[in-house]
Design a protein around this motif. Sequence first.
Motif, PDB file in Angstrom:
ATOM      1  N   ASN A   1      24.796  43.223  37.007  1.00 38.98           N
ATOM      2  CA  ASN A   1      23.530  43.517  36.322  1.00 38.98           C
ATOM      3  C   ASN A   1      23.722  44.305  35.030  1.00 38.98           C
ATOM      4  N   GLU A   2      24.893  44.906  34.871  1.00 33.62           N
ATOM      5  CA  GLU A   2      25.139  45.744  33.687  1.00 33.62           C
ATOM      6  C   GLU A   2      26.109  45.105  32.698  1.00 33.62           C
ATOM      7  N   ALA A   3      27.001  44.253  33.187  1.00 27.25           N
ATOM      8  CA  ALA A   3      28.031  43.658  32.330  1.00 27.25           C
ATOM      9  C   ALA A   3      27.558  42.324  31.761  1.00 27.25           C
ATOM     10  N   ARG A   4      28.319  41.806  30.793  1.00 24.98           N
ATOM     11  CA  ARG A   4      28.032  40.463  30.296  1.00 24.98           C
ATOM     12  C   ARG A   4      28.212  39.441  31.412  1.00 24.98           C
ATOM     13  N   ASN A   5      29.302  39.571  32.171  1.00 23.26           N
ATOM     14  CA  ASN A   5      29.516  38.735  33.341  1.00 23.26           C
ATOM     15  C   ASN A   5      30.705  39.275  34.117  1.00 23.26           C
ATOM     16  N   VAL A   6      30.859  38.790  35.354  1.00 23.94           N
ATOM     17  CA  VAL A   6      31.958  39.218  36.217  1.00 23.94           C
ATOM     18  C   VAL A   6      32.602  37.984  36.841  1.00 23.94           C
ATOM     19  N   ARG A   7      33.907  37.947  36.856  1.00 24.29           N
ATOM     20  CA  ARG A   7      34.671  36.859  37.459  1.00 24.29           C
ATOM     21  C   ARG A   7      35.469  37.376  38.656  1.00 24.29           C
TER      22      ARG A   7
END
Length: 283
Positions: free
Chosen positions: A196-202
């Motif tokens: 919810n805070e980052a651009r995206n997570v992998r």
Amino acid sequence: MDLDVEALRDAVIDVALRGGEMLRQRFGSASRVRTKSSRYDLVTEADEAIEAELTAYVRRQFPDHAVVGEEDVSRRVLSGQAASRQGAVAQAAEGREWEWLIDPIDGTTNFIHGLPIVATSVAVMYRDEVLAGAVFNPMQDELFVAVRRHGATLNGRPLRVSTEEVLAESLLATGFQYDAVEGRRLNVELFRVVLNEARNVRAIGSAALSLCYVGAGRLSGFWELRLGPWDLAAGALVVREAGGRLSRLDGGPFDIWQPSVVATNGRIHDQLVALLRQASAGA
């Protein structure tokens, strides 16, 4: 200790390339898949064969050095030869000053399913300090190398971490541990909060490569709750030598013998650690 930087670099590269070539030859033909500590914790005949070959090779080249391999440590614990992973590592290290840490296939689940995000990870230590490491993904012909105080490279090109300064502009990664359902549930919550805070997570399935990707600037950060020293040693050195920052999940000093890690470009480190601590407290 007579430190020959070029010899150390050449040694870890040699072992990583040997392991990677054996991995490449076996890719797409995983056999004898078994579980270790849980149904998520997998090992194949290839993991064991590659580790055995690399261990024998290092011992021939450096007879005074100890070799600590992931599968050997697991075998000692599961057979009852050692009461814990820490005890098994101590047995394998034999109290020697020089130690090699080897993960023959980092990304075993990817390997089993034919996903070409896999690597052989190799590091050499002197008196518990990691001096050199190499991580080789043979499926993409990418060789990450780091030597303490001499920088990090990808296929010979110098590496630097990314320049993102806020989580909202950062691509991050994590991994899900294999040996505890509760730990996986906790990281699902951390994943949700950070997403919810980052651009995206992998979640790419290889801790060693995730760390190297931080060093290469492909990721701005990576965290995981429970890893082994063979997962961490080489990749963490790549991060550090590329200008990144490392800590435990709680923000304490990073140590390859401690299970958790947060690795970042340094600029977002405090933001990510604070968010992870907040999410952990509320989980």
